[in-house]
Scaffold this active site. Structure first.
Site, PDB file in Angstrom:
ATOM      1  N   LYS A  24      15.934   9.206 -11.689  1.00  0.00           N
ATOM      2  CA  LYS A  24      15.853  10.578 -11.192  1.00  0.00           C
ATOM      3  C   LYS A  24      15.385  10.574  -9.724  1.00  0.00           C
ATOM      4  CE  LYS A  24      14.952  12.411 -15.824  1.00  0.00           C
ATOM      5  NZ  LYS A  24      13.987  13.121 -16.697  1.00  0.00           N
ATOM      6  N   TYR A  66      22.269  18.855 -18.579  1.00  0.00           N
ATOM      7  CA  TYR A  66      21.125  19.314 -19.375  1.00  0.00           C
ATOM      8  C   TYR A  66      21.447  20.592 -20.164  1.00  0.00           C
ATOM      9  CZ  TYR A  66      17.818  15.880 -17.430  1.00  0.00           C
ATOM     10  OH  TYR A  66      17.147  14.720 -17.121  1.00  0.00           O
ATOM     11  N   ASN A  94       9.211  12.178 -14.566  1.00  0.00           N
ATOM     12  CA  ASN A  94       9.196  10.972 -15.412  1.00  0.00           C
ATOM     13  C   ASN A  94      10.247   9.925 -15.023  1.00  0.00           C
ATOM     14  OD1 ASN A  94      11.373  12.302 -16.457  1.00  0.00           O
ATOM     15  ND2 ASN A  94      10.569  12.504 -18.538  1.00  0.00           N
ATOM     16  N   HIS A 124      16.145   8.787 -16.861  1.00  0.00           N
ATOM     17  CA  HIS A 124      16.808   9.422 -18.009  1.00  0.00           C
ATOM     18  C   HIS A 124      17.559   8.347 -18.784  1.00  0.00           C
ATOM     19  CE1 HIS A 124      19.642  11.782 -20.366  1.00  0.00           C
ATOM     20  NE2 HIS A 124      20.572  10.964 -19.900  1.00  0.00           N
ATOM     21  N   GLU A 132      27.936  11.745 -21.479  1.00  0.00           N
ATOM     22  CA  GLU A 132      27.278  11.606 -20.172  1.00  0.00           C
ATOM     23  C   GLU A 132      28.040  10.618 -19.285  1.00  0.00           C
ATOM     24  OE1 GLU A 132      23.217  10.659 -21.199  1.00  0.00           O
ATOM     25  OE2 GLU A 132      22.877  12.670 -22.024  1.00  0.00           O
TER      26      GLU A 132
END
Ligand code: RTP
Length: 153
Positions: free
Chosen positions: A14, A54, A117, A120, A131
């Site tokens: 990310k 998402y 975080n 992913h 994805e």
């Protein structure tokens, strides 16, 4: 039945992970574990692209903040292939909340906050395929690693 050594998962560093210079570290952990890298690129996704990625979370209160966070800079997109790639990939990332992630996991070693975080990983084989199609419409490579016999019996 022969084990499925071609299961694929989508792993993404990310924007906070890219900004902190953790791309190499994260990629390296998957390579060293024995997973085969079959696609990788830096990308600057649009808001619409991230909302599609998402889509399952769009009713959640944190969704707008999540999209803002993900628009903060480039992401590094990867596809890895190997035995139990989806489940093992998630285990290597750690829990969604880094404070609940064991040391030795990526989030457990490098992050403190759920909303930052750093990585992913696909949560099912079905979502991994979706994805991969979303992030790599150009497709992925297929090739043989010379050390394949070292990773699998
Ligand atoms: P990811 O999809 O990014 O691998 O994360 P995940 O499956 O572990 O967690 P998920 O529930 O799908 O949430 C996606 C991402 O949204 C952010 N989040 N923020 N503030 C919050 O309560 C909250 N909850 C989730 C995190 O960045 C999480 O990874």
């Amino acid at each position: 039945m022969a084990p499925n050594t071609t299961e694929r998962t989508y792993i993404m560093v990310k924007p906070d992970g890219v900004d902190r210079g953790l791309v190499g570290e994260i990629l390296s952990r998957f390579e060293k574990r024995g997973f085969k890298l079959i696609a990788a690129k830096l990308a600057l996704p649009s808001k619409e692209h991230l909302e599609e990625h998402y889509a399952d979370l769009k009713e959640r209160p944190f969704f707008p903040g999540l999209i803002r966070y993900m628009l903060g800079g480039p992401v590094f997109c990867m596809v890895f292939e190997g035995l139990d790639a989806v489940k093992t990939g998630r285990a290597m990332l750690g829990a969604t909340n880094p404070l609940a992630s064991a040391p030795g996991t990526i989030r457990g070693d490098f992050a403190l906050a759920t909303g930052r975080n750093i990585c992913h990983g696909s949560d099912s084989v079905e979502n991994a395929e979706k994805e991969i199609a979303l992030w790599f419409p150009e497709g992925t490579l297929q090739y043989k690693l010379s050390q394949a016999a070292v990773i699998y019996e």
